[in-house]
Write a protein that holds these residues in place. Structure first.
Motif: not given
Length: 224
Positions: A118-122, A182-183, A188-189, A195-196
């Motif tokens: 809910f807080s991290s796009r990546s 995606a930028p 994030e990358r 995280e995956a």
């Protein structure tokens, strides 16, 4: 591998998660289910646990739906909640919700989703990618095996049916293109890949707990 492929985040993501992915797919619970050594009750138990973490992930999807960076990943065609509800109602009867109880690993999974998605796009995309591209790929093999072993065709396996995705390969290619374009910044990358891998480990934990629970007698109820 070409220089272009090296630069593509989707290729890096696939390669960096391969080991965790393979370990998860070969867990004893999954192997036993796919070999036909477990009954429909075991499959229903898997769907019960799945419903709990998909509910949180899809809640997070609504959080990001309008986001300019990751909003395009959120697709109604992927949403699994209604299909899981239909499967559980068919397999377990109308009071299926009363039997929902998270196993310890499921609770850890849910807690992680709430902590990061809910807080991290990546982090959100990492979990989204792990679940839904898996459903569109290996999930179709699972559906075929469930049909053969357990006699499930439509009812009971709607979770694996994506009626609104006419060409899964095209959809998956477009999804990977979104990952690539995606930028993301460098952090994030890196986080997306890490995280995956965590998502695969959490999923494997659920399989392990299901195996342990079934080994001593599954306590969840799925009686009509």
């Amino acid at each position: 591998m070409t220089d272009l492929e090296v630069e593509r985040l989707s290729v890096r993501l696939r390669d960096a998660t391969r080991d965790e992915h393979e370990r998860t797919e070969s867990s004893p619970f999954v192997t036993a289910l796919m070999d036909g050594r477990l009954d429909r009750q075991a499959y229903a138990a898997l769907l019960q646990q799945s419903y709990l973490f998909y509910s949180v992930l899809e809640e997070a999807g609504e959080r990001w739906r309008g986001d300019p960076v990751v909003g395009p990943f959120v697709s109604d065609a992927l949403v699994r909640g209604p299909a899981l509800e239909a499967d559980l109602a068919w397999l377990c009867g109308p009071r299926w919700r009363s039997a929902l109880a998270p196993l310890p690993a499921t609770q850890r999974y849910v807690d992680r989703l709430r902590a990061v998605c809910f807080s991290s796009r990546s982090a959100f995309v990492a979990h989204h990618y792990t679940r839904y591209l898996g459903d569109l790929s290996g999930g179709q093999i699972i559906r075929s095996k469930l049909r053969t072993i357990y006699g499930l065709t439509g009812d009971g396996v709607r979770f694996y049916l994506f009626d609104d995705i006419a060409k899964p390969k095209v959809f998956k290619d477009d999804y990977r293109a979104l990952i690539d374009t995606a930028p993301w910044d460098t952090g994030e990358r890196t986080n997306l890949v890490a995280e995956a891998n965590e998502a695969f480990r959490l999923n494997r934990g659920v399989f392990d707990d299901l195996g342990k629970a079934l080994g001593v007698g599954w306590t969840g109820s799925c009686d009509r």
